[in-house]
Design an enzyme around this catalytic site. Sequence first.
Site, PDB file in Angstrom:
ATOM      1  N   GLU A   1       8.536 -15.429 -18.250  1.00 46.09           N
ATOM      2  CA  GLU A   1       8.604 -15.081 -16.830  1.00 46.09           C
ATOM      3  C   GLU A   1       9.080 -16.269 -16.000  1.00 46.09           C
ATOM      4  O   GLU A   1       9.187 -16.186 -14.784  1.00 46.09           O
ATOM      5  CB  GLU A   1       7.280 -14.504 -16.311  1.00 46.09           C
ATOM      6  CG  GLU A   1       6.043 -15.168 -16.802  1.00 46.09           C
ATOM      7  CD  GLU A   1       4.756 -14.452 -16.413  1.00 46.09           C
ATOM      8  OE1 GLU A   1       4.802 -13.436 -15.704  1.00 46.09           O
ATOM      9  OE2 GLU A   1       3.697 -14.938 -16.817  1.00 46.09           O
TER      10      GLU A   1
ATOM     11  N   HIS B   1       0.830  -1.215   0.000  1.00 41.58           N
ATOM     12  CA  HIS B   1       0.000   0.000   0.000  1.00 41.58           C
ATOM     13  C   HIS B   1       0.857   1.255   0.000  1.00 41.58           C
ATOM     14  O   HIS B   1       0.574   2.229  -0.674  1.00 41.58           O
ATOM     15  CB  HIS B   1      -0.887   0.034   1.245  1.00 41.58           C
ATOM     16  CG  HIS B   1      -2.183  -0.650   1.040  1.00 41.58           C
ATOM     17  ND1 HIS B   1      -3.065  -0.254   0.064  1.00 41.58           N
ATOM     18  CD2 HIS B   1      -2.737  -1.703   1.650  1.00 41.58           C
ATOM     19  CE1 HIS B   1      -4.110  -1.038   0.110  1.00 41.58           C
ATOM     20  NE2 HIS B   1      -3.941  -1.932   1.058  1.00 41.58           N
TER      21      HIS B   1
ATOM     22  N   ARG C   1      -3.965  -7.012 -18.229  1.00 42.24           N
ATOM     23  CA  ARG C   1      -4.067  -8.114 -17.269  1.00 42.24           C
ATOM     24  C   ARG C   1      -5.542  -8.507 -17.139  1.00 42.24           C
ATOM     25  O   ARG C   1      -6.251  -8.004 -16.264  1.00 42.24           O
ATOM     26  CB  ARG C   1      -3.529  -7.676 -15.901  1.00 42.24           C
ATOM     27  CG  ARG C   1      -2.016  -7.484 -15.828  1.00 42.24           C
ATOM     28  CD  ARG C   1      -1.607  -7.120 -14.415  1.00 42.24           C
ATOM     29  NE  ARG C   1      -0.201  -7.307 -14.153  1.00 42.24           N
ATOM     30  CZ  ARG C   1       0.696  -6.315 -14.086  1.00 42.24           C
ATOM     31  NH1 ARG C   1       0.326  -5.068 -14.262  1.00 42.24           N
ATOM     32  NH2 ARG C   1       1.957  -6.588 -13.836  1.00 42.24           N
TER      33      ARG C   1
ATOM     34  N   ASP D   1       7.841 -11.732 -12.335  1.00 45.55           N
ATOM     35  CA  ASP D   1       7.937 -13.167 -12.052  1.00 45.55           C
ATOM     36  C   ASP D   1       9.278 -13.740 -12.479  1.00 45.55           C
ATOM     37  O   ASP D   1       9.808 -14.628 -11.809  1.00 45.55           O
ATOM     38  CB  ASP D   1       6.783 -13.924 -12.735  1.00 45.55           C
ATOM     39  CG  ASP D   1       5.532 -13.858 -11.893  1.00 45.55           C
ATOM     40  OD1 ASP D   1       5.638 -14.022 -10.664  1.00 45.55           O
ATOM     41  OD2 ASP D   1       4.445 -13.609 -12.443  1.00 45.55           O
TER      42      ASP D   1
ATOM     43  N   CYS E   1       7.302  -6.224 -19.953  1.00 45.21           N
ATOM     44  CA  CYS E   1       6.073  -5.645 -19.391  1.00 45.21           C
ATOM     45  C   CYS E   1       6.030  -5.741 -17.873  1.00 45.21           C
ATOM     46  O   CYS E   1       4.987  -5.577 -17.275  1.00 45.21           O
ATOM     47  CB  CYS E   1       4.836  -6.294 -20.005  1.00 45.21           C
ATOM     48  SG  CYS E   1       4.697  -8.032 -19.616  1.00 45.21           S
TER      49      CYS E   1
END
Length: 566
Positions: A424, A193, A296, A448, A495
């Site tokens: 990834e 956050h 996504r 990833d 990306c």
Amino acid sequence: MTDRPTTETVYTGKPVVPGVAFGPAAWVTERPPLPEPGEMVPEDRREAEFEAFTRAVDVVCSRLEERAAAAQGHAAEVLTATVTIARDRAWARKVRTSVRGGQTNLYAVRQATDDFVELFLKAGGVMAERVTDLCDVRDRVLAELRGEPEPGIPDVDVPSVLFADDLAPADTATLDTALIHAVVTRKGGATSHTAIIARQLDLPCIVAAGHAVDAVAPGVPVLVDGGDGTVTTGVDPEVAVQKVEESRRRAAAVAAWTGPAATSDGYRVQLLANVQDGHAAREAAASVAEGIGLFRTELGFLSATTEPTVDEQADRYAEVLSAFPDGKVVIRTLDAGSDKPVPFVNAEEEENPALGVRGLRIARNNRALLERQLDGVAEALVRADRSADAQTWVMAPMVATVAEARWFAELCRERGLTPGAMVEVPAAALMAERMMPYLDFVSIGTNDLTQYTMAADRLSPSLAHLTDPWQPAVLRLIHETCRAGASTGTAVGVCGEAAADPALGCVLTGLGVTSLSAAAPALGAVGVALGEVDFATCRAAAAAAVNADGADEARQAAAAILAAQA
Ligand code: PEP
Ligand code: MG
């Protein structure tokens, strides 16, 4: 940490929002101590004890609600979400049970929270990230019950740098940026956050900066560079002020930059946006993004308990496609699982979901699910309002083998779609040359790829030094993928979050990447950085980074080469 010959001391953390700030360290007001079990409350006072708890919750919630009403956008959402946690009935029930059993309300609040924290941590992923929110609610209620001031952001009267273990969402949501010029936290990761809000407020921010947080005392002047993740004490104030001004000039250049991106000698790099829905796509269209490099799709499904129909999916995808009537759009098929479980897909518990049935792997046992999604994309192409030659590419997440790439490509081509794969998983980078003949493009997901190369959970704040895309091992896999792209004539893009780092954007370009896709607000800084150097310099910076011993060395070696020309 390094000591310089002067009195300067440099501490490093994970940079999440660029920008330079200078000011005294201000500390978030201490959290109240956790209560120990007190004397048993006599039976006739237990109801009153519980009522005091409900009153405290009401006070805490109404304060948060007031701040939510005065806030906007994500800040308002975060505050409202914190109120929802505070009003959670299951939490209140646990408190009531303990109080009825004779515990003090203070200890009952601690116990109930501990139980939920354990539950959230076990669940992992996004649930584990909510632990900070829950503890924040606990501390606010405890302070209220004890009649103490609310924990959180201190009142400061000069522009300061805020230091904290971690910022509670409710605190970050209402930071006054006129007085808080940067944030440094011990905990947190790129997706915490603190990072999200700091990005939204454009507040220089460094997380996972334990050394700095341990060493810097309140009131000590610090220079914070959110671009390279350094916190420096002992800086000559004049030098510090110059650095802040230089950073402001840079921010102005970024704001004025309109694209398209190219190196100073005209080597073009496509800058694209990462989005999750039509709204974000329209925002991206109003930015410097030339198109969308990562849609996504799973983020639109996170709360769906049943699979959206092909017709519903086609509508969603067409909305995104229509935002770029002429630009490229890369749609990623469902990347459900791990930190993004989708209820109607990931029903079964897994011991180790990041290494489990996620991404394209889901389609092995549920081919129809993938086929319906591809049908939705094909139908969206018919419905979308865009020119006939606008590129629409479709890619699969978590591809690990040539067979998977070939299979996915066949399903796409049957529907007239242009297939690609995300790189990834290290195996995909190593086998890229063998996969590419079946594909039109690949897109490297550095989030990833870094997690799997370094065997380090991308959500773990204590592993932030490993989950750093500057790790030369990661850069070497990217290099390998680019070499395969050059030898097979296949486009290679990036990306992941790495594409949002201006210096890394230059390095990736030097490695052979031809498109960079990131959150739209990050693209301007990448475009400006590319325009300051020529392609040969990008290549030299890339070579230095790939040949460095570690992430910090790679970052510094590349920065020195890029700065010599900028
Ligand atoms: C990545 O892994 O880099 C990526 C872009 O995918 P996500 O962050 O959605 O896993
Ligand atoms: Mg990924």
